[in-house]
Write a protein that holds these residues in place. Structure first.
Motif, PDB file in Angstrom:
ATOM      1  N   PHE A 148     -12.771  -7.809 -13.894  1.00 37.50           N
ATOM      2  CA  PHE A 148     -12.399  -8.935 -14.742  1.00 37.50           C
ATOM      3  C   PHE A 148     -10.952  -8.877 -15.211  1.00 37.50           C
ATOM      4  N   LEU A 149     -10.428  -7.671 -15.429  1.00 39.42           N
ATOM      5  CA  LEU A 149      -9.145  -7.559 -16.121  1.00 39.42           C
ATOM      6  C   LEU A 149      -7.993  -7.049 -15.260  1.00 39.42           C
ATOM      7  N   ASN A 150      -8.253  -6.522 -14.089  1.00 38.78           N
ATOM      8  CA  ASN A 150      -7.185  -5.966 -13.270  1.00 38.78           C
ATOM      9  C   ASN A 150      -6.992  -6.825 -12.020  1.00 38.78           C
ATOM     10  N   SER A 151      -5.971  -7.661 -12.032  1.00 36.22           N
ATOM     11  CA  SER A 151      -5.745  -8.559 -10.904  1.00 36.22           C
ATOM     12  C   SER A 151      -5.331  -7.803  -9.650  1.00 36.22           C
ATOM     13  N   ASN A 152      -4.670  -6.634  -9.817  1.00 33.14           N
ATOM     14  CA  ASN A 152      -4.344  -5.810  -8.648  1.00 33.14           C
ATOM     15  C   ASN A 152      -5.612  -5.414  -7.896  1.00 33.14           C
ATOM     16  N   PHE A 153      -6.620  -4.998  -8.650  1.00 34.49           N
ATOM     17  CA  PHE A 153      -7.883  -4.607  -8.034  1.00 34.49           C
ATOM     18  C   PHE A 153      -8.535  -5.801  -7.356  1.00 34.49           C
ATOM     19  N   ARG A 163      -7.081  -8.431  -6.065  1.00 27.11           N
ATOM     20  CA  ARG A 163      -6.357  -8.782  -4.857  1.00 27.11           C
ATOM     21  C   ARG A 163      -6.616  -7.786  -3.733  1.00 27.11           C
ATOM     22  N   GLU A 164      -6.655  -6.508  -4.102  1.00 24.34           N
ATOM     23  CA  GLU A 164      -6.901  -5.497  -3.076  1.00 24.34           C
ATOM     24  C   GLU A 164      -8.316  -5.628  -2.524  1.00 24.34           C
ATOM     25  N   LEU A 165      -9.271  -5.917  -3.387  1.00 25.53           N
ATOM     26  CA  LEU A 165     -10.648  -6.115  -2.932  1.00 25.53           C
ATOM     27  C   LEU A 165     -10.740  -7.333  -2.012  1.00 25.53           C
ATOM     28  N   LYS A 166     -10.054  -8.400  -2.400  1.00 28.14           N
ATOM     29  CA  LYS A 166     -10.061  -9.606  -1.579  1.00 28.14           C
ATOM     30  C   LYS A 166      -9.445  -9.335  -0.212  1.00 28.14           C
ATOM     31  N   LEU A 167      -8.332  -8.589  -0.192  1.00 24.12           N
ATOM     32  CA  LEU A 167      -7.688  -8.264   1.072  1.00 24.12           C
ATOM     33  C   LEU A 167      -8.594  -7.400   1.942  1.00 24.12           C
ATOM     34  N   THR A 168      -9.287  -6.448   1.325  1.00 27.06           N
ATOM     35  CA  THR A 168     -10.192  -5.586   2.082  1.00 27.06           C
ATOM     36  C   THR A 168     -11.304  -6.394   2.727  1.00 27.06           C
ATOM     37  N   THR A 173      -2.051 -12.301   3.043  1.00 26.27           N
ATOM     38  CA  THR A 173      -0.860 -12.111   2.236  1.00 26.27           C
ATOM     39  C   THR A 173      -1.265 -11.728   0.831  1.00 26.27           C
ATOM     40  N   GLU A 174      -0.560 -10.746   0.289  1.00 24.13           N
ATOM     41  CA  GLU A 174      -0.941 -10.170  -0.988  1.00 24.13           C
ATOM     42  C   GLU A 174       0.281 -10.063  -1.879  1.00 24.13           C
ATOM     43  N   SER A 175       0.144 -10.409  -3.163  1.00 29.31           N
ATOM     44  CA  SER A 175       1.248 -10.293  -4.110  1.00 29.31           C
ATOM     45  C   SER A 175       0.785  -9.492  -5.304  1.00 29.31           C
ATOM     46  N   TYR A 176       1.337  -8.282  -5.440  1.00 37.88           N
ATOM     47  CA  TYR A 176       0.954  -7.419  -6.556  1.00 37.88           C
ATOM     48  C   TYR A 176       1.773  -7.750  -7.784  1.00 37.88           C
ATOM     49  N   GLU A 177       1.215  -7.363  -8.939  1.00 42.03           N
ATOM     50  CA  GLU A 177       1.984  -7.450 -10.157  1.00 42.03           C
ATOM     51  C   GLU A 177       3.128  -6.448 -10.088  1.00 42.03           C
ATOM     52  N   ASN A 215       5.137  -5.781  -3.883  1.00 39.37           N
ATOM     53  CA  ASN A 215       4.828  -6.906  -3.023  1.00 39.37           C
ATOM     54  C   ASN A 215       4.646  -6.402  -1.595  1.00 39.37           C
ATOM     55  N   ARG A 216       3.507  -6.665  -1.060  1.00 38.68           N
ATOM     56  CA  ARG A 216       3.203  -6.209   0.276  1.00 38.68           C
ATOM     57  C   ARG A 216       2.591  -7.333   1.069  1.00 38.68           C
ATOM     58  N   MET A 217       2.873  -7.311   2.368  1.00 42.38           N
ATOM     59  CA  MET A 217       2.290  -8.306   3.253  1.00 42.38           C
ATOM     60  C   MET A 217       1.128  -7.662   3.984  1.00 42.38           C
ATOM     61  N   GLY A 218       0.020  -8.405   4.087  1.00 40.76           N
ATOM     62  CA  GLY A 218      -1.137  -7.878   4.794  1.00 40.76           C
ATOM     63  C   GLY A 218      -0.817  -7.695   6.270  1.00 40.76           C
ATOM     64  N   SER A 219      -1.450  -6.756   6.880  1.00 39.64           N
ATOM     65  CA  SER A 219      -1.156  -6.424   8.270  1.00 39.64           C
ATOM     66  C   SER A 219      -2.117  -7.144   9.203  1.00 39.64           C
TER      67      SER A 219
END
Length: 378
Positions: A311-316, A318-323, A334-338, A357-361
């Motif tokens: 709920f509170l960590n957008s990094n998590f 985004r990473e979960l969504k990318l996975t 495409t992923e944009s970290y805080e 900021n990292r781009m998905g592979s």
């Protein structure tokens, strides 16, 4: 913080207690609720914490001090879900021990060790946040220090929990003295604590309450109180804006984990204390019901980490969504970290708040099975 109910207590009146509670048969609805509730906790705890550990281990950028300690907290919760929760359900519903002597000793040992690791992890996280925010230019722990702290945490927790390996026994003695024409329970086994004396038992359990719950959480709350006061004093500084707000949000998230953990374990601590010092105050018929409710609330603490992070960590998020996208073998994600890593944010505008900021592979279809969170997601 141990596996405790009437049938495994060290009291000398277990037979008479059984005679009283035998007049209060368990309900089918209550048993069904326990199975469903514990199953839900096990599922959420296992999947959520396993996903959290996987994502932290998978990303080099996420392996900072706070996240390593969070992953350690999740590992202790996973151990609790695998060992303690299923055993508790089986023992509560069957009202006798059918799982062998090894699990009789290991289950309370693992539960005590897991809770100790969780509490110590929360303390270490709070101390790290305290150091970074109150002394941003001073010494700051590195990832190597956190691995050393994790190892010491498990070692100390193992040492604290050793009495359960020594004093938990498998026996049918309490059922031998039941005065029934034909005693059908003579061959039933129970897992109980057999201490040299009640004084030894009370000394140990009271020490656990103080050093495994009260003092650690008091220290954690004191750390976060000082952090809050320091951040409030600096509201008008130029370095407020995004990074300061980010630090405040991260501290709120970590404090939420601590408060939720403390509230989840409070009912069982009260129950255990009352059981140790004034057993007669517990109602006979409702004893197992009260214990199950308290224990289930405590076990719900295994779900805190993934829920709060989700709920509170957008990094998590985004990473979960990318996975998950990679598991679906998408062409590109495409992923944009805080712009701040979790454990390096302080109130001083922070040193090297690197952009992640990292781009998905690109993934080849044949690589999908190697990048999935779990094989069933492919």
């Amino acid at each position: 913080f141990f596996f405790i109910s009437l049938k495994i207590s060290s009291g000398t009146n277990l037979a008479s207690d059984w005679a009283d509670t035998s007049q209060c048969p368990p309900s089918v609805g209550g048993a069904t609720f326990l199975i469903v509730a514990y199953s839900a906790v096990i599922a959420i705890g296992l999947l959520g914490n396993a996903g959290l550990v996987f994502i932290i281990a998978r990303q080099q950028e996420l392996r900072n001090v706070t996240n390593i300690l969070i992953a350690n907290l999740s590992c202790s919760d996973i151990l609790m879900c695998i060992v303690c929760l299923p055993v508790t359900v089986i023992y509560t519903l069957m009202d006798r021990w059918v799982l062998g002597e090894a699990l009789c000793k290991v289950t309370p040992f693992v539960q005590c060790m897991s809770v100790t690791v969780s509490v110590f992890s929360l303390v270490l996280i709070a101390l790290e946040r305290h150091q970074l925010i109150l002394h941003p230019t001073g010494w700051s722990p590195a990832a190597g220090h956190s691995y050393l702290a994790v190892g010491l945490t498990w070692l100390v927790a193992c040492f604290i929990s050793l009495p359960f390996l020594s004093f938990n026994i498998l026996t049918n003695d309490p059922f031998q003295n039941i005065s029934l024409p034909a005693n059908p329970f003579r061959d039933h086994l129970i897992c109980m604590e057999l201490w040299p004396s009640d004084k030894h038992r009370l000394a140990y359990t009271t020490s656990l309450l103080i050093f495994q719950y009260c003092l650690p959480l008091l220290l954690v709350l004191l750390c976060y109180l000082r952090i809050f006061l320091r951040l409030r004093r600096r509201r008008d500084m130029l370095e407020r804006s995004r990074r300061t707000r980010g630090a405040q949000r991260i501290n709120v998230m970590l404090l939420a984990i601590v408060i939720a953990f403390a509230l989840c374990w409070l009912p069982l601590n009260v129950f255990n204390t009352l059981f140790d010092w004034h057993h007669q105050a517990l109602p006979d018929c409702q004893h197992d019901t009260v214990f199950s409710a308290c224990h289930l609330t405590a076990m719900a603490s295994t779900c805190i980490n993934p829920i709060v992070y989700g709920f509170l960590n957008s990094n998590f998020q985004r990473e979960l969504k990318l996975t998950l996208q990679r598991c679906q073998c998408g062409n590109r994600a495409t992923e944009s970290y805080e712009s701040f890593p979790l454990s390096t944010v302080g109130s001083e505008g922070m040193t090297k708040a690197t952009s992640l900021n990292r781009m998905g592979s690109m993934l080849r279809p044949q690589d999908c099975k190697h990048n999935c969170w779990a094989s069933f997601l492919c």
